[in-house]
Scaffold this active site. Structure first.
Site, short mmCIF file in Angstrom:
data_model
loop_
_atom_site.label_atom_id
_atom_site.label_comp_id
_atom_site.label_asym_id
_atom_site.label_seq_id
_atom_site.Cartn_x
_atom_site.Cartn_y
_atom_site.Cartn_z
N TRP A 119 18.25 58.00 53.89
CA TRP A 119 19.54 58.48 54.36
C TRP A 119 19.39 59.70 55.27
O TRP A 119 20.34 60.13 55.91
CB TRP A 119 20.47 58.81 53.19
CG TRP A 119 20.07 60.01 52.36
CD1 TRP A 119 18.99 60.13 51.54
CD2 TRP A 119 20.77 61.26 52.24
NE1 TRP A 119 18.96 61.37 50.93
CE2 TRP A 119 20.05 62.07 51.34
CE3 TRP A 119 21.95 61.76 52.80
CZ2 TRP A 119 20.45 63.36 51.00
CZ3 TRP A 119 22.34 63.05 52.46
CH2 TRP A 119 21.60 63.83 51.57
N ASP A 120 18.18 60.23 55.36
CA ASP A 120 17.89 61.35 56.26
C ASP A 120 18.34 61.05 57.68
O ASP A 120 18.82 61.94 58.40
CB ASP A 120 16.39 61.63 56.30
CG ASP A 120 15.76 61.83 54.93
OD1 ASP A 120 16.34 61.37 53.93
OD2 ASP A 120 14.69 62.44 54.85
N GLU A 146 18.22 66.21 43.33
CA GLU A 146 17.45 65.28 42.51
C GLU A 146 16.84 65.94 41.28
O GLU A 146 16.13 65.28 40.51
CB GLU A 146 16.38 64.61 43.37
CG GLU A 146 16.97 63.70 44.43
CD GLU A 146 15.95 63.18 45.42
OE1 GLU A 146 16.22 62.17 46.07
OE2 GLU A 146 14.88 63.82 45.55
N LYS A 173 17.62 71.52 43.71
CA LYS A 173 16.56 71.19 44.66
C LYS A 173 17.02 71.36 46.10
O LYS A 173 16.30 71.89 46.94
CB LYS A 173 16.10 69.74 44.43
CG LYS A 173 14.99 69.28 45.37
CD LYS A 173 14.68 67.81 45.16
CE LYS A 173 13.58 67.35 46.09
NZ LYS A 173 13.34 65.89 45.97
N GLN A 174 18.22 70.89 46.40
CA GLN A 174 18.72 70.93 47.77
C GLN A 174 20.25 70.92 47.74
O GLN A 174 20.85 70.69 46.71
CB GLN A 174 18.21 69.73 48.56
CG GLN A 174 18.74 68.40 48.09
CD GLN A 174 18.04 67.21 48.74
OE1 GLN A 174 16.99 66.80 48.30
NE2 GLN A 174 18.64 66.68 49.79
#
Length: 766
Positions: free
Chosen positions: A357-358, A487, A599-600
């Site tokens: 999906w990046d 994640e 994480k992000q």
């Protein structure tokens, strides 16, 4: 963090031989042209630590999935881009001693990636036994003018002796991936030929039957003149080369020019690979290395003219942004709609070179603004052509309708084998929908919606309709058992971002349906009939939008990442001991899952996508809560934080996050660049400058700029293509200047004021 790259505005420079950093350098100094790519391996033999990597776009292998406990819905294989034939190889033996930098003394060493002209150059002086010293000069590139062509100029100069040299240019197809199961090799030999001045090799994959042909020619020069040499063809399994015997004279340079063509059955019929390759090989060898380099450099200059970012006053930042742009442009050219962008591009094997999906979330904005419209359109058509596979993916997980795009794919099939990703990280569907919106909003290409986009949106919406369920206790629709962008949380309920992007997808689909009914009712009716769309579905979507559940914390007035997030012990990243970072290399997975650390960007990812739907106070409250809890252990994270911090006018935080994303690989921030650069996050670096510091938005198809400038910068400028115009935006502490370099007048907004830009406008900063 590892800092050994010298700062320079147009070059990546390594001075001194660093064998402990060889894997890192092989990634950073990689070259490519969209058709193929090559890690910065040495041409000559090297017995030290190395990840040999030559990659052909779109050629992949279905490596059987290995898991301890099989679950229904698991993919049968993991798709990976293959390490293809090593075409750069040139062995060198001096007076019986093999040149191997891992075994000899390296007195001088300099490696340069010239980003302006697009080539890799290496110079060294090595001391062999008997105090013999030789100088090696190597320059290579993969052509932007002839996509199948790779060229090398390799020279040997004895500095203090005369001697005998055996030099062997070769093609080696006996290659394996470092992550192959049980050291399995993926290639079989089909054909080879050899002669005194060249060779050819064809290999095929053991599965899927991809064929790859490599052909080489070479010239030898001494004293600047082509010479005839004693030669002996060499053949082994999946290997062709030629031993060339030479007499070396002290201080005289001996030059080998190696010309290579790499072509695959993706582009040519199998029986045409060698004939086609011969024709192309003859063309490039007749032109010669210098003429081919000139054409290649001219192609790069054109790319830089349209996509360069100039930063004055911060050499480190300047080098970093050009490095990111360079890698993006050599990874994907957009000429082939069958191709997409792997997280590591052509720089390594991790993530298999597959599509994530990046692409939609991070890469699309770069190509929208710096390349022809057809390039970004091709990225969306790639997904459209895989719509049927996305339906199959949803069916495999038990859904009766709708499409679930894969988390990882080569051909549309899911090939990711971690359950918390394969089954639960369904927010990827939202990124596909957002990309459709982003493309149309930016380009005004509403025809795309009629031909392709609405069909995708309908199937995405049908998936969300079935994936939600109604909670009687909440009197709302909920989404259970998911993994959000963070994640470091698995199998959670009501991830705010997933719920919000699902609801937004339904909203946007209904908006497009309404538009199409009004603008082209016959086309809409035809689509309605073919898709079986009914008013009952539309009514259900409207009800889901109205009654979707979103977790919030009333006391802090923030969106909760998911139900129960505040049950976790709340700590900040600054309270962690440095030796614990990165967490994924020091903590158990159990400990990570139980922590509050992120994480992000997760909630903040949603606020970035949908920022025009939320006021600054909402953004600030959520940013101030989540940013201090984010460890940024995904390469995709810092750029989102940089953009949002810039919007909040927090220049220090925006600049901190920009450096973390821009120099992620150059300084190896996360200690994970050895297996390849983070190509897709590099697009986020571009976003950090243009959308962050430049404050660029497209709201209801109109350009908006709300720029800030970091304190350490004197100025920065960038170029964007918008509709039919090429705009250059220059920002200093005193003014904003926007020049229309070609195209019609553009209406745009700067600091909330509207302007009609015909040639140039200058706005003074208050």
């Amino acid at each position: 963090m590892k800092q050994y790259i010298k700062t320079d505005e147009w070059n990546i420079i390594e001075e001194g031989f660093h064998p402990e950093d060889q894997l890192l350098s092989e990634s950073i100094f990689s070259i490519g042209n969209g058709h193929m790519g090559q890690r910065a391996n040495f041409e000559e033999q090297y017995s030290g630590e190395s990840l040999q990597g030559s990659y052909m776009a779109g050629v992949y292998y279905t490596d059987k999935t290995k898991v301890g406990w099989w679950k229904n819905g698991y993919p049968e294989y993991f798709a990976k881009v293959l390490n293809a034939a090593n075409w750069i190889g040139i062995n060198v033996i001096i007076d019986g001693e093999t040149l191997d930098l891992a075994k000899c003394e390296v007195k001088e060493f300099r490696r340069v990636l010239n980003m302006k002209d697009g080539y890799l150059q290496r110079t060294l002086i090595a001391r062999l036994s008997g105090q013999k010293e030789i100088r090696i000069d190597a320059k290579r590139f993969v052509s932007m003018a002839v996509k199948e062509a790779g060229l090398i100029r390799y020279s040997v100069t004895p500095l203090n002796f005369d001697g005998e040299c055996l030099i062997t240019p070769y093609l080696d197809g006996d290659i394996k991936n470092t992550d192959s199961n049980y050291d399995e090799k993926f290639w079989e030999e089909i054909y080879k030929e050899n002669s005194v001045d060249g060779a050819a090799l064809t290999v095929k994959t053991r599965k899927l039957d991809f064929h790859a042909g490599s052909l080489m020619k070479y010239d030898i020069l001494q004293g600047g003149k082509k010479i005839q040499c004693s030669t002996e063809p060499v053949e082994k399994d999946k290997y062709v080369g030629c031993n060339i015997s030479l007499r070396l004279k002290q201080s005289e340079e001996t030059v080998l020019y190696k010309y290579v063509i790499n072509v695959t059955s993706r582009d040519k019929a199998r029986d045409e690979l060698i004939p086609y390759g011969r024709t192309r090989l003859e063309e490039i060898s007749q032109k010669g290395f210098d003429a081919m380099l000139q054409e290649h450099s001219a192609a790069w200059h054109k790319k830089w003219k349209e996509s360069d970012i100039v930063i004055e006053g911060d050499l480190s930042a300047q080098q970093a942004i050009r490095f990111n742009i360079f890698q993006l442009n050599q990874t994907y050219t957009g000429e082939d709609a069958r191709l997409n962008i792997g997280p590591k591009g052509f720089t390594g094997e991790k993530y298999g070179g597959s599509t994530y999906w990046d692409t939609e979330a991070y890469c699309l904005p770069f190509y929208l603004s710096t390349a022809d419209q057809k390039i970004s359109r091709n990225l969306l058509i790639y997904r459209y052509k895989q719509l049927e596979k996305a339906r199959e993916n949803a069916a495999k997980l038990g859904f009766s309708k709708g499409a679930l795009y894969p988390m990882v794919t080569m051909n549309g099939e899911e090939c990711h084998n971690e359950w918390e990703i394969t089954f639960e990280e369904i927010h990827r569907n939202g990124a596909i929908a957002y990309a459709v919106y982003n493309y149309v909003n930016y380009t005004g290409d509403w025809d795309y919606l009629k031909e392709y986009g609405l069909k995708v949106l309908l199937e995405l919406s049908r998936f969300w309709e079935e994936r939600v369920n109604f909670s009687e206790s909440k009197n709302s629709y909920v989404i259970l058992g998911v993994t959000g962008p963070n994640e470091y949380e698995n199998n959670v309920n009501n991830n705010w971002y997933t719920n919000r992007i699902a609801s937004w997808t339904l909203e946007y689909t209904l908006e497009v349906i309404s538009w199409m009914k009004e603008k082209d009712y016959p086309a809409y009716k035809n689509l309605e009939d073919k898709s079986g769309l009914r008013e009952t579905e539309i009514s259900k979507w409207m009800d889901i939008i109205k009654r979707m559940y979103y977790p919030v914390d009333e006391e802090r007035n923030i969106f909760l990442q998911q139900d129960g997030y505040l049950d976790k012990e709340q700590c900040l990243v600054k309270e962690l001991k440095k030796e614990n970072l990165p967490l994924n290399q020091h903590w158990s997975w159990d400990r990570i899952l139980r922590s509050c650390f992120i994480k992000q960007a997760d909630v903040l990812q949603g606020l970035y996508f949908l920022q025009d739907k939320y006021d600054l106070d909402t953004l600030r409250r959520n940013f101030n809560f989540y940013e201090p809890r984010t460890v940024h252990e995904s390469s995709l994270s810092p750029c989102i934080h940089a953009i949002l911090a810039a919007k909040l006018k927090d220049k220090d935080k925006a600049y901190e996050m920009y450096l973390k994303t821009a120099r992620l690989d150059l300084d190896n921030y996360n200690n994970d660049t050895e297996d390849g650069c983070h190509i897709t996050s590099m697009a986020g670096t571009w976003m950090s400058v243009v959308e962050g510091f430049g404050g660029m938005r497209v709201v209801k198809e109109k350009l908006h700029f709300d720029p800030i400038i970091p304190d350490t910068w004197k100025s920065f400028s960038f170029k964007i293509k918008f509709r039919e115009s090429l705009l250059k935006v220059t920002i200093t502490k005193a003014k904003v200047a926007i020049k229309n370099e070609n195209g019609n007048a553009v209406t745009l907004s700067v600091y909330g004021n509207d302007y009609s830009l015909d040639k140039e406008i200058v706005i003074l900063v208050q």
